[in-house]
Design an enzyme around this catalytic site. Structure first.
Site, PDB file in Angstrom:
ATOM      1  N   SER A  70      -0.094  -1.297  -5.664  1.00  0.00           N
ATOM      2  CA  SER A  70      -1.462  -1.430  -5.169  1.00  0.00           C
ATOM      3  C   SER A  70      -1.599  -1.175  -3.674  1.00  0.00           C
ATOM      4  CB  SER A  70      -2.024  -2.815  -5.505  1.00  0.00           C
ATOM      5  OG  SER A  70      -1.457  -3.813  -4.688  1.00  0.00           O
ATOM      6  N   LYS A 113      -2.162  -7.453   0.403  1.00  0.00           N
ATOM      7  CA  LYS A 113      -3.371  -6.641   0.564  1.00  0.00           C
ATOM      8  C   LYS A 113      -3.636  -6.409   2.045  1.00  0.00           C
ATOM      9  CE  LYS A 113      -4.181  -6.796  -3.912  1.00  0.00           C
ATOM     10  NZ  LYS A 113      -4.002  -5.602  -4.772  1.00  0.00           N
TER      11      LYS A 113
END
Length: 203
Positions: A70, A113
């Protein structure tokens, strides 16, 4: 006499001799000296590793492993990271920081993230282009093949919360799906990628 036959092999068993004990150096056989040197080197390595581990724990650093894609291409699956867990005890996450956080939906699961917007900011996504407070966010770190074309918002981030996204925009489960992240869920700043060898990077 051929010199080759005169070389001393420290690993060869001594031949019986009536002239006295095997050749020694300072009273210690060559074989025992080699073993002792290897043991000392091994103990030094072990001690150094223990010291480094203690410093990491004492000063608030954690070693973590990336699981998934991701954050590609910035981070790859199985990359090893050093996370600074004191960074946000002394200050707030900054726009662009790569952070480790607990998932708002599964708090037992750690994620990595990038911080896109902070408390008080307005966020809007139009065809994959991210705008913060009306200005388009610089996302040149996102590879063309990883871009998304979704729409989201606009929404204003409440106090104490952050908006995070993965760099692999079309393959990241992030604030677009599960909303804003409370600061208490952000556990540290990704400071360094130290593995694989040759791909280390400071963030």
């Amino acid at each position: 006499m051929n010199d080759e036959h005169n070389r001393l092999d420290p690993f060869a068993a001594p031949e019986p001799s009536s002239e006295g004990p095997p050749l020694t150096v300072d009273g210690t056989s060559l074989w025992l000296r080699r073993v002792a040197e290897e043991l000392v080197a091994w103990l030094k390595t072990l001690t150094s590793a223990a010291v480094y581990a203690t410093l990491i724990v004492t000063f608030g650093f954690q070693v973590a492993r990336v699981d998934g894609m991701s954050m590609a291409p910035t981070l790859q699956d199985q990359d090893r990271l050093v996370v600074n867990k004191l960074a946000y005890e002394l200050g707030d996450p900054k726009i662009g920081d790569i952070v480790m956080l607990y998932s708002p939906l599964e708090p037992e699961k750690a994620l990595v993230k990038r911080v896109i917007a902070a408390q008080g900011d307005q966020v809007r996504i139009v065809a994959g282009r991210v705008f913060r407070n009306g200005l388009e966010v610089d996302d040149t770190f996102v590879a063309q093949q990883y871009r998304s074309y979704d729409d989201w918002g606009p929404q204003v981030i409440p106090q104490g919360y952050y908006f995070v996204m993965g760099d692999h925009r079309n393959n990241s489960y992030d604030s677009r799906q599960w909303g804003f992240v409370p600061k208490r869920y952000i556990t540290g700043k990704v400071q360094l990628r130290w593995w694989p060898v040759g791909h280390h990077q400071v963030f």
